[in-house]
Design an enzyme around this catalytic site. Structure first.
Site, mmCIF file in Angstrom:
data_model
loop_
_atom_site.group_PDB
_atom_site.id
_atom_site.type_symbol
_atom_site.label_atom_id
_atom_site.label_comp_id
_atom_site.label_asym_id
_atom_site.label_seq_id
_atom_site.Cartn_x
_atom_site.Cartn_y
_atom_site.Cartn_z
ATOM 1 N N VAL A 9 0.840 -1.205 0.000
ATOM 2 C CA VAL A 9 0.000 0.000 0.000
ATOM 3 C C VAL A 9 0.876 1.257 0.000
ATOM 4 O O VAL A 9 0.641 2.195 -0.772
ATOM 5 C CB VAL A 9 -0.966 0.003 1.208
ATOM 6 C CG1 VAL A 9 -1.789 1.284 1.226
ATOM 7 C CG2 VAL A 9 -1.886 -1.216 1.158
ATOM 8 N N ALA A 55 8.840 5.920 6.177
ATOM 9 C CA ALA A 55 9.535 4.989 7.072
ATOM 10 C C ALA A 55 9.256 3.565 6.606
ATOM 11 O O ALA A 55 8.095 3.193 6.396
ATOM 12 C CB ALA A 55 9.049 5.190 8.507
ATOM 13 N N ARG A 70 9.221 -4.420 -3.104
ATOM 14 C CA ARG A 70 7.975 -3.639 -3.110
ATOM 15 C C ARG A 70 7.541 -3.440 -4.559
ATOM 16 O O ARG A 70 8.389 -3.385 -5.469
ATOM 17 C CB ARG A 70 8.147 -2.293 -2.388
ATOM 18 C CG ARG A 70 9.364 -1.498 -2.758
ATOM 19 C CD ARG A 70 9.443 -0.197 -1.956
ATOM 20 N NE ARG A 70 9.676 -0.398 -0.536
ATOM 21 C CZ ARG A 70 10.871 -0.415 0.053
ATOM 22 N NH1 ARG A 70 11.971 -0.265 -0.671
ATOM 23 N NH2 ARG A 70 10.986 -0.580 1.339
ATOM 24 N N VAL A 115 -11.863 0.160 4.477
ATOM 25 C CA VAL A 115 -12.983 -0.695 4.068
ATOM 26 C C VAL A 115 -13.152 -0.652 2.552
ATOM 27 O O VAL A 115 -13.341 0.421 1.972
ATOM 28 C CB VAL A 115 -14.306 -0.252 4.748
ATOM 29 C CG1 VAL A 115 -15.459 -1.150 4.308
ATOM 30 C CG2 VAL A 115 -14.177 -0.265 6.259
ATOM 31 N N ILE A 164 -13.327 1.677 -3.084
ATOM 32 C CA ILE A 164 -14.740 2.114 -3.094
ATOM 33 C C ILE A 164 -14.927 3.182 -2.009
ATOM 34 O O ILE A 164 -14.644 2.915 -0.846
ATOM 35 C CB ILE A 164 -15.688 0.927 -2.808
ATOM 36 C CG1 ILE A 164 -15.473 -0.211 -3.810
ATOM 37 C CG2 ILE A 164 -17.131 1.389 -2.798
ATOM 38 C CD1 ILE A 164 -16.294 -1.457 -3.514
ATOM 39 N N GLU A 168 -4.050 -15.443 1.278
ATOM 40 C CA GLU A 168 -2.885 -15.461 2.176
ATOM 41 C C GLU A 168 -2.661 -16.867 2.720
ATOM 42 O O GLU A 168 -3.565 -17.689 2.745
ATOM 43 C CB GLU A 168 -3.166 -14.559 3.388
ATOM 44 C CG GLU A 168 -3.626 -13.168 3.063
ATOM 45 C CD GLU A 168 -2.484 -12.203 2.872
ATOM 46 O OE1 GLU A 168 -1.355 -12.553 3.224
ATOM 47 O OE2 GLU A 168 -2.732 -11.110 2.347
ATOM 48 N N LYS A 170 -14.472 -5.022 8.692
ATOM 49 C CA LYS A 170 -14.987 -3.971 7.796
ATOM 50 C C LYS A 170 -16.464 -3.692 8.076
ATOM 51 O O LYS A 170 -16.892 -2.538 8.105
ATOM 52 C CB LYS A 170 -14.793 -4.410 6.342
ATOM 53 C CG LYS A 170 -13.321 -4.559 5.961
ATOM 54 C CD LYS A 170 -13.171 -5.273 4.633
ATOM 55 C CE LYS A 170 -11.712 -5.517 4.292
ATOM 56 N NZ LYS A 170 -11.523 -6.427 3.173
ATOM 57 N N GLY A 223 -5.566 -4.222 -2.940
ATOM 58 C CA GLY A 223 -4.539 -4.047 -3.972
ATOM 59 C C GLY A 223 -3.919 -2.669 -3.862
ATOM 60 O O GLY A 223 -4.521 -1.727 -3.340
HETATM 61 N N1 HSE Z 1 -7.748 -9.766 2.367
HETATM 62 C C1 HSE Z 1 -8.740 -8.804 2.000
HETATM 63 C C2 HSE Z 1 -9.599 -9.345 0.898
HETATM 64 C C3 HSE Z 1 -8.171 -7.487 1.540
HETATM 65 O O1 HSE Z 1 -9.396 -10.464 0.445
HETATM 66 O O2 HSE Z 1 -10.529 -8.645 0.522
HETATM 67 C C4 HSE Z 1 -7.700 -6.662 2.685
HETATM 68 O O3 HSE Z 1 -8.721 -6.392 3.568
#
Ligand code: HSE
Length: 441
Positions: A14, A43, A51, A132, A136, A190, A205, A311
């Site tokens: 990000v 930082a 990255r 969130v 959007i 993940e 969220k 993303g």
């Molecule tokens: N891991 C989340 C998702 C994105 O799959 O929407 C970050 O909140």
């Protein structure tokens, strides 16, 4: 042109996305708002970590305090994630009276009340559009766009990983475990995937959105959460035959149109669970990693927000929007925005899930013999639960068959009691499977 100085903590996906977006569109944004956001420090954990976008070496520091405490820094962006160091960074900046921009939903969910209280105490705003649904603009829409509405219902596909897995399960008839393994290989999910597939990320969220919609801080412990691990290819197939698609929905819903309840207090269902959505409803067509939030306001009616929920670039877009707000506040000396969480018309509370009312899809595996259906129907009837349809694929007497019920509106508590009784009938094999159905009425 006036300039405000930004210190950023976090140079990963990000953070580097924000550096890239500011480089690409910073002057466009400055021309729109009449103030230039100048990135002064970033930082990072390590100068040379991988990255997606490069960060100019002279901007980098490995000490987060350089990006927060330097008196020349006027706005701080916290983009490190996690709930420990991130909290310290945000509190340090707020105590210095500096506005903070964060994308950290887990931190807000766990400590939001304390952080917003600190922001108020120190007269510095805490901005969180990126927390969130990534790109959007749902926070701004709820907080400002819908300020004149009671939010009767909000339904969100707010976890891209789950939506990606469910979309592929539906389109390919595949099992959860196979799609998850594939999604992990492709970098969509993940490792470990628990935060996403068990519904916790969606709950973070949806709690933030519920708090905004109803004006009271939603304690994450009060959110009813079910993830997607127990959805089988068979359930997706039967739901499809009935005209439904299974989506992981975050739901914030009142049962009185958002008006204060007669007995005093305003309660709202706040939950995350797999839900059967009619194929004719727009949310059924939100596929793969996309997010969508459907909001019904009492004045505006139905509205829909759709886009990428995660993303580097989508999230950077939300961070830039917050940076613009913070920069404008500094330019005009404004410290006041619509407060995020003040009681609305009455003190709000989360409705216990047992009292929430919905329709249901129930799949049982039963031995096909006379009287089984009658016994099950009697249990539903005794608990005042109406059956709207039954499907039993043609079976063979004495063999095991699936039996699918669609149930009329009933309180969750009654349905859970009925399923406990039904599950203990000798003819019923395994645990009854139940998903809630949302017809958006
Ligand atoms: N891991 C989340 C998702 C994105 O799959 O929407 C970050 O909140």
């Amino acid at each position: 042109m006036q300039q405000v100085n930004l210190g950023m903590v976090g140079g990963g996906t990000v953070g580097s996305g924000v550096v890239h977006a500011l480089t690409q569109n910073g002057s466009l944004m400055a021309s729109r708002i009449g103030v230039n956001v100048a990135l002064r420090k970033v930082a990072v954990k390590m100068f040379d970590e991988p990255r997606p976008y490069p960060i100019p070496r002279p901007l980098m520091t490995e000490n987060w305090r350089d990006a927060v405490e330097d008196p020349n820094i006027q706005i701080v962006a916290e983009l490190v994630g996690g709930t420990t160091l991130a909290k310290e960074i945000i509190l340090s900046a707020l105590r210095l009276g500096k506005p903070v921009v964060t994308a950290n939903k887990a931190l807000l969910s766990a400590h939001g009340e304390e952080l917003f209280a600190a922001a108020k105490e120190h007269g510095a705003n805490l901005h969180y559009e990126a927390s969130v649904c990534g790109g959007i603009p749902i926070i701004k829409s709820l907080r400002e766009g819908f300020v004149g509405n009671r939010i009767a219902a909000l339904y969100g596909i707010v976890n891209g990983t789950c939506n990606y897995i469910l979309t592929r399960m539906k389109l390919e008839g595949a099992d959860f475990a196979d799609v998850l393994a594939d999604a992990q290989r492709m970098g969509y999910a993940e490792t470990p995937p628990d935060l996403d597939v068990d519904g916790h990320d969606a709950a973070h969220k949806i709690g933030i959105l519920a708090s905004l919609a109803h004006g009271f801080w939603v304690n994450p412990k009060d959110i009813y959460v079910e993830g997607i691990r127990n959805i089988s290819a068979l359930d997706i197939k039967f739901a499809g035959k009935l005209g439904y698609t299974i989506k992981l929905l975050g739901i914030v819903k009142t049962f009185d149109g958002g008006k204060p309840a007669k007995k005093g207090g305003c309660s709202a269902q706040v939950s995350v669970y797999p839900t059967l959505v009619p194929n004719t409803h727009v949310l059924a067509s939100v596929n793969y990693a996309f997010n969508a939030v459907f909001v019904h306001g009492d004045i505006v009616g139905d509205t829909l927000f759709y886009g990428r929920g995660a993303g580097k670039d989508a999230t950077a877009s939300a961070v830039l929007s917050d940076l613009a707000d913070a920069a404008l506040d500094l330019k005009f000396g404004n410290k006041h925005r619509i407060p995020p969480f003040v009681p609305h018309e009455c003190k709000g509370a989360v409705l216990p899930i047992e009292e929430a009312v919905s329709e249901y899809f129930v799949r049982l595996q039963v031995v096909d013999r006379p009287g089984v259906l009658a016994k099950i129907a009697t249990i539903f009837g005794e608990l005042k639960i109406g059956i709207s349809s039954v499907i039993q694929p043609e079976g063979h007497e004495g063999r095991s068959v699936p039996l699918i019920f669609m149930l009329h509106r009933a309180p969750n508590g009654a349905v859970l009691r009925a399923l406990k009784k039904i599950g203990s009938l000798p003819a019923v094999e395994g645990k009854p499977v139940m998903f809630r159905v949302e017809n958006f009425e």
